[in-house]
Scaffold this active site. Structure first.
Site, PDB file in Angstrom:
ATOM      1  N   LYS A   1      45.216  47.847  44.447  1.00 11.19           N
ATOM      2  CA  LYS A   1      44.874  46.434  43.864  1.00 11.19           C
ATOM      3  C   LYS A   1      45.480  46.370  42.616  1.00 11.19           C
ATOM      4  O   LYS A   1      45.497  45.355  41.864  1.00 11.19           O
ATOM      5  CB  LYS A   1      43.343  46.299  43.900  1.00 11.19           C
ATOM      6  CG  LYS A   1      42.473  46.342  44.998  1.00 11.19           C
ATOM      7  CD  LYS A   1      41.064  46.339  44.737  1.00 11.19           C
ATOM      8  CE  LYS A   1      40.103  46.455  45.866  1.00 11.19           C
ATOM      9  NZ  LYS A   1      40.112  45.124  46.861  1.00 11.19           N
TER      10      LYS A   1
ATOM     11  N   THR B   1      38.734  38.179  48.703  1.00 22.16           N
ATOM     12  CA  THR B   1      37.526  37.045  48.755  1.00 22.16           C
ATOM     13  C   THR B   1      37.395  36.644  47.500  1.00 22.16           C
ATOM     14  O   THR B   1      37.036  35.451  47.229  1.00 22.16           O
ATOM     15  CB  THR B   1      36.236  37.294  49.388  1.00 22.16           C
ATOM     16  OG1 THR B   1      35.897  38.592  49.058  1.00 22.16           O
ATOM     17  CG2 THR B   1      36.677  37.345  50.901  1.00 22.16           C
TER      18      THR B   1
ATOM     19  N   HIS C   1      38.684  45.373  58.752  1.00 19.30           N
ATOM     20  CA  HIS C   1      38.882  45.043  57.461  1.00 19.30           C
ATOM     21  C   HIS C   1      40.069  45.362  56.693  1.00 19.30           C
ATOM     22  O   HIS C   1      40.326  45.315  55.604  1.00 19.30           O
ATOM     23  CB  HIS C   1      37.632  45.076  56.763  1.00 19.30           C
ATOM     24  CG  HIS C   1      36.445  44.056  56.994  1.00 19.30           C
ATOM     25  ND1 HIS C   1      36.495  42.880  56.592  1.00 19.30           N
ATOM     26  CD2 HIS C   1      35.635  44.309  58.200  1.00 19.30           C
ATOM     27  CE1 HIS C   1      35.265  42.391  57.251  1.00 19.30           C
ATOM     28  NE2 HIS C   1      34.885  43.240  58.210  1.00 19.30           N
TER      29      HIS C   1
ATOM     30  N   LYS D   1      37.181  32.631  45.192  1.00 21.59           N
ATOM     31  CA  LYS D   1      36.044  32.190  44.501  1.00 21.59           C
ATOM     32  C   LYS D   1      36.772  31.672  43.200  1.00 21.59           C
ATOM     33  O   LYS D   1      36.125  30.878  42.544  1.00 21.59           O
ATOM     34  CB  LYS D   1      35.232  33.514  44.061  1.00 21.59           C
ATOM     35  CG  LYS D   1      34.341  34.068  45.321  1.00 21.59           C
ATOM     36  CD  LYS D   1      33.699  35.251  45.151  1.00 21.59           C
ATOM     37  CE  LYS D   1      33.300  35.898  46.623  1.00 21.59           C
ATOM     38  NZ  LYS D   1      32.718  37.420  46.512  1.00 21.59           N
TER      39      LYS D   1
ATOM     40  N   LYS E   1      37.455  43.284  40.347  1.00 23.98           N
ATOM     41  CA  LYS E   1      37.287  43.599  41.815  1.00 23.98           C
ATOM     42  C   LYS E   1      37.002  45.234  41.655  1.00 23.98           C
ATOM     43  O   LYS E   1      37.149  45.895  40.710  1.00 23.98           O
ATOM     44  CB  LYS E   1      38.671  43.219  42.497  1.00 23.98           C
ATOM     45  CG  LYS E   1      39.668  43.553  41.975  1.00 23.98           C
ATOM     46  CD  LYS E   1      41.063  43.396  42.494  1.00 23.98           C
ATOM     47  CE  LYS E   1      41.525  41.865  42.450  1.00 23.98           C
ATOM     48  NZ  LYS E   1      41.424  41.208  43.652  1.00 23.98           N
ATOM     49  N   ARG E   2      36.917  45.697  42.849  1.00 28.88           N
ATOM     50  CA  ARG E   2      36.894  47.419  43.040  1.00 28.88           C
ATOM     51  C   ARG E   2      38.223  47.789  42.281  1.00 28.88           C
ATOM     52  O   ARG E   2      39.090  47.139  42.525  1.00 28.88           O
ATOM     53  CB  ARG E   2      36.471  47.874  44.114  1.00 28.88           C
ATOM     54  CG  ARG E   2      35.219  47.413  44.447  1.00 28.88           C
ATOM     55  CD  ARG E   2      34.300  48.269  43.880  1.00 28.88           C
ATOM     56  NE  ARG E   2      34.294  49.800  43.800  1.00 28.88           N
ATOM     57  CZ  ARG E   2      33.496  50.684  44.542  1.00 28.88           C
ATOM     58  NH1 ARG E   2      32.420  50.074  45.031  1.00 28.88           N
ATOM     59  NH2 ARG E   2      33.640  51.895  44.693  1.00 28.88           N
TER      60      ARG E   2
HETATM   61  O1  73E Z   1      40.677  42.914  51.622  1.00 24.79           O
HETATM   62  C1  73E Z   1      39.417  43.088  51.559  1.00 24.79           C
HETATM   63  C2  73E Z   1      38.465  42.202  52.230  1.00 24.79           C
HETATM   64  O2  73E Z   1      38.805  40.687  51.728  1.00 24.79           O
HETATM   65  C3  73E Z   1      39.148  44.628  52.391  1.00 24.79           C
HETATM   66  O3  73E Z   1      39.788  45.434  51.581  1.00 24.79           O
HETATM   67  C4  73E Z   1      37.677  44.803  52.378  1.00 24.79           C
HETATM   68  O4  73E Z   1      36.941  43.829  53.231  1.00 24.79           O
HETATM   69  C5  73E Z   1      37.144  42.334  52.594  1.00 24.79           C
HETATM   70  C6  73E Z   1      36.493  41.468  53.392  1.00 24.79           C
HETATM   71  O5  73E Z   1      36.952  41.360  54.856  1.00 24.79           O
HETATM   72  C7  73E Z   1      37.393  45.911  52.925  1.00 24.79           C
HETATM   73  N1  73E Z   1      36.298  47.065  52.553  1.00 24.79           N
HETATM   74  C8  73E Z   1      36.646  48.119  53.328  1.00 24.79           C
HETATM   75  N2  73E Z   1      37.434  48.008  54.275  1.00 24.79           N
HETATM   76  N3  73E Z   1      38.037  46.593  53.876  1.00 24.79           N
HETATM   77  C9  73E Z   1      35.748  49.296  53.639  1.00 24.79           C
HETATM   78  C10 73E Z   1      36.353  50.254  53.979  1.00 24.79           C
HETATM   79  C11 73E Z   1      35.500  51.488  53.946  1.00 24.79           C
HETATM   80  C12 73E Z   1      34.211  51.484  53.209  1.00 24.79           C
HETATM   81  C13 73E Z   1      33.662  50.398  52.533  1.00 24.79           C
HETATM   82  C14 73E Z   1      34.554  49.421  52.609  1.00 24.79           C
END
Ligand code: 73E
Length: 822
Positions: free
Chosen positions: A552, A654, A358, A658, A546-547
């Site tokens: 970001k 995501t 991710h 939305k 968003k976070r």
């Molecule tokens: O871009 C997003 C993505 O849409 C990405 O940053 C997020 O996952 C979403 C779903 O695919 C994400 N979160 C984390 N890594 N990618 C993450 C990593 C460590 C701890 C918690 C979350």
């Protein structure tokens, strides 16, 4: 409770019975929380029949099952969503109205189960919804954290974290299943034991153990009687702590077990895209992974004698590397408990586990110090060590004598266990979450692995569930869509393509804008109630929720607001369409610059919102405690969706989808899934700015970016940055925002200046913002683009994503659940 079985009278009488049984109260005496519990219990009863029927179908058909393993499930409230998927929302709303009750007030009583941080956890929740709706056998496997994502309070402009005690009133949509508990072991040592026949096995001794107790939550499919299950694991001491343990001399042992169990599931780590490598996190990972695998194997064995058949019936999808210890745990069980040889066990394991990546953010890559890993999981570590040894031999065979490759690709290296490498070595599938992201994985981040195993790599562009984010979030737009294309979109979002012809129709444009306006009024009311700020529903609602993370670039957004403020101050009559800049974001508790950015946004809001020169043309709002439930209202009300990450950094995003689903126009970089949104909606209906991923990566490689040059040559940017340190937005403490200023202009503590290229992209961002300003004046053009955004969102349903996972990776069987009663 499908419309053909739903009976208002029966529903009302069940709610009253539940109130009586739960609280010994009548409707008049009960408060809203009690009514919520009674209504939810009634809905749960309705779900139970389908849940049972689904289980019976599983028993009968023995379909292949996916176990979606995730440390995070950001479910959001269940009541409204369950009613939508049972096709009973409107009926229940009416039934309650007849009793003088308001369903949305009742929904508002439910805590937001927030067992996740952001996109990754919410994706898991959307996937569960789609799996059930498409009729696949699926278990979500996660942790029942006592405290989910913290509640955010804003005090004097600063974020304050308040514990989220979501279980305090009891959660009606979960079922404790102590009969399916499993033991999970930590620590101790491993000793070889030799049999008389010369055989040898490893014995794990002197360990601490806890019991994993599952709580099942129903995942209701849309209008199909399928109810899948989210298992969240709670921990409990194995030896129940009794007073007389003291006398038995195992007091310390009992206390230690209690502590271990309590700590394990106490709290979700509140970091998104960042991991700190804390021992407790590894404990959490092993805890839920071990319990989940044990449960999966027990289910499998009910129907099968030969463990070699496991890959035909079971697939474990690892949601990022967080559950990757699953690889070694499955090996351990197959070798130590099932008595298989290594090759046999490896063959089974590598056909059962698949991995989703991710993120490429280096601070989010999980690497465990070997010392911690080995001490906590001695037997599992031995297995990782052996996997690594064999993997290095494979690399040697493929690239003889290439030590550099081995160093780069090893699972154990430099005193660390590299979880992504373990996941790729063992997984039969490795996928990214958007086209661009997968390309970056294959060509850059994971190139060595791609060269070695090209067949494992594939892309699965993320998606979102239209049931929560349109049907529930935006009933007015949902009805409008249904009026034009029928109800099919609820389970087949590609149907919205039929809206395209209406985009040109002035009457439809007007209706569409009227719906948007009503949603803006709904949000304005929320903002008034929660922030005390009056906003103008006829202004452009420009939203970034968003976070909070530097990549970001909320900082780019607020710096641009400061720039606009300066422009308006010096030129009050300039062409400017009133704009409401809406922010919502939680920052990890220990993330200094993120927290400072929240303070900056709030201080800028304070100054601008009260400056009479601005005449209310700019309003800045920071929505406290952004979460799934208020997100639904925010998406519905947005005109402009800010998706402005530094290109290459946001794997997918995501939230972007939305907003699109709710007819907002995207202002974004060519990053993550924005790229595919651009392809779908066309250049005329999206605002793109900034450097490409390729350009960003080139600058990173050449280290040739100098933000100071921009600062020195662009007077507007110069002025805005100086305002960070001259007290314009922090009159009492000029130094307050010094760290933000420095982060943009000087290399510090190993971090290079403006590592997210905010100044580099500033001008092109401001230009696109200017275009939005003009475009919005053309109501028809805007409405047309907004409608076309909805019409072209079809691809971004998580139903499409899940179907691709099924076709390419999981190969699940579809099930049909018949119910005698229905
Ligand atoms: O871009 C997003 C993505 O849409 C990405 O940053 C997020 O996952 C979403 C779903 O695919 C994400 N979160 C984390 N890594 N990618 C993450 C990593 C460590 C701890 C918690 C979350």
């Amino acid at each position: 409770m499908r419309s053909n079985v739903f009976n208002k009278k029966e529903f009302v009488s069940n709610v009253k019975d539940n109130l009586k049984n739960l609280y010994r109260k009548t409707l008049d005496e009960a408060n809203q929380q009690e009514i919520f519990q009674a209504v939810s219990t009634t809905v749960k009863d309705e779900i139970m029949d389908r849940w049972l029927a689904t289980q019976q179908t599983f028993e009968k058909d023995d379909p292949k099952t996916v176990y979606y393993m995730s440390m995070e499930f950001l479910m959001g409230r269940a009541l409204g969503n369950n009613l939508i998927n049972l096709c009973a929302y409107k009926e229940v709303k009416e039934a309650l109205e007849e009793l003088g009750l308001d369903l949305s007030v009742i929904e508002d009583q439910e805590p937001d189960p927030a067992l996740g941080n952001g996109g990754l956890g919410r994706l898991a929740a959307c996937f569960m919804d789609s799996l059930a709706t498409l009729g696949y056998a699926a278990y979500g496997c996660g942790i029942r954290y006592r405290y989910g994502m913290f509640k955010q309070k804003i005090s004097d402009g600063f974020q304050v974290e308040v514990p989220d005690n979501w279980l305090k009133d009891g959660y009606p949509f979960e079922l404790r299943r102590p009969e399916y508990c499993y033991e999970v072991r930590f620590g101790g040592n491993v000793r070889p034991e030799y049999g008389e026949d010369g055989s040898m096995k490893f014995v794990h001794e002197n360990y601490q153990s806890v019991l994993a107790i599952p709580y099942d939550m129903p995942i209701v499919g849309y209008d199909n009687n399928v109810v899948d299950t989210l298992i969240t694991w709670d921990a409990q001491a194995k030896e129940v702590f009794e007073l007389d343990s003291f006398d038995k001399g195992n007091y310390e042992q009992a206390v230690a077990q209690e502590n271990l169990a309590r700590n394990l599931v106490e709290v979700l780590y509140p970091n998104d895209n960042h991991v700190a490598g804390k021992e407790l996190r590894l404990k959490q990972q092993y805890f839920f992974v071990s319990a989940s695998i044990q449960r999966a194997l027990a289910r499998f064995k009910k129907h099968h004698d030969d463990i070699h058949d496991l890959p035909e019936k079971v697939v474990f999808q690892m949601n990022d590397t967080h559950p990757t210890v699953a690889v070694a745990e499955l090996m351990r069980i197959l070798v130590d408990e099932e008595g298989l040889g290594w090759d046999d066990a490896w063959n089974i394991t590598t056909h059962c586990v698949a991995y989703t990546n991710h993120t490429i953010m280096s601070e989010a890559l999980e690497k465990w110090p070997i010392e911690i890993f080995q001490r906590l999981l001695p037997r599992v570590y031995q297995i990782v060590d052996e996997i690594n040894r064999r993997f290095l031999i494979e690399i040697e065979n493929r690239y003889p004598g290439n030590e550099y490759k081995k160093q780069k690709m090893a699972i154990l290296w430099d005193g660390q266990v590299k979880m992504a490498h373990l996941a790729i070595a063992a997984g039969f599938s490795v996928n990214g979450v958007a086209k661009l992201h997968t390309e970056i994985l294959m060509n850059q981040e994971l190139k060595d692995f791609y060269d070695m195993y090209p067949q494992k790599f594939n892309n699965k562009t993320n998606g979102i569930t239209q049931r929560r984010f349109l049907a529930h979030a935006n009933p007015l737009l949902a009805d409008w869509v249904t009026k034009h294309v029928g109800k099919g979109w609820i389970t087949d979002l590609s149907q919205v393509a039929k809206l395209a012809p209406y985009a040109e129709d002035p009457k439809e444009q007007q209706e569409f804008m009227e719906i948007k306006r009503k949603n803006k009024i709904r949000l304005a009311k929320y903002i008034k109630e929660h922030n005390g700020i009056e906003v103008n529903p006829d202004s452009i609602f420009d939203v970034q929720v968003k976070r909070l993370h530097e990549y970001k670039r909320q900082l780019l957004n607020i710096l641009h607001v400061m720039y606009l403020y300066n422009q308006l101050k010096s030129n009050p009559n300039m062409d400017f369409y009133p704009r409401t800049f809406i922010f919502g974001a939680k920052a990890a508790a220990g993330y200094r610059n993120a927290k400072l950015t929240i303070k900056l946004i709030n201080n800028v809001a304070e100054v601008i919102n009260h400056d009479p020169d601005i005449q209310g043309k700019i309003k800045v709002v920071f929505i406290e405690d952004y979460r799934v439930s208020n997100a639904e209202w925010i998406f519905a009300a947005a005109d402009v969706s800010e998706q402005i990450s530094t290109a290459s950094k946001e794997a997918s995003g995501t939230g972007n989808m939305k907003f699109m689903l709710n007819g907002a126009l995207t202002l974004g970089t060519m990053d993550g899934a924005n790229v595919e949104m651009y392809d779908e909606v066309g250049a005329d209906n999206i605002f793109i700015f900034g450097m490409s991923a390729e350009e960003v990566i080139a600058h990173e490689q050449h280290k040739d970016y100098n933000p100071m040059e921009i600062y020195n040559n662009d007077p507007d940017i110069h002025k805005v940055l100086n305002q960070l340190i001259d007290g314009t937005f922090s009159a009492n403490d000029k130094e307050l925002f010094r760290d933000l200023y420095n982060s943009l202009l000087s290399n510090q503590g190993g971090k290079i200046a403006d590592r997210y290229f905010i100044l580099a992209d500033f001008r092109s961002y401001a230009n696109e913002q200017q275009k939005i300003n003009s475009y919005y004046r053309n109501r028809k053009a805007w409405a047309k683009s907004a409608i076309l955004n909805v019409a072209h969102v079809g691809k971004f349903s998580s139903d499409r994503t899940i179907q691709e996972y099924v076709d390419d990776i999981w190969h699940l069987d579809k099930i049909t659940v018949k119910m005698d009663r229905i």
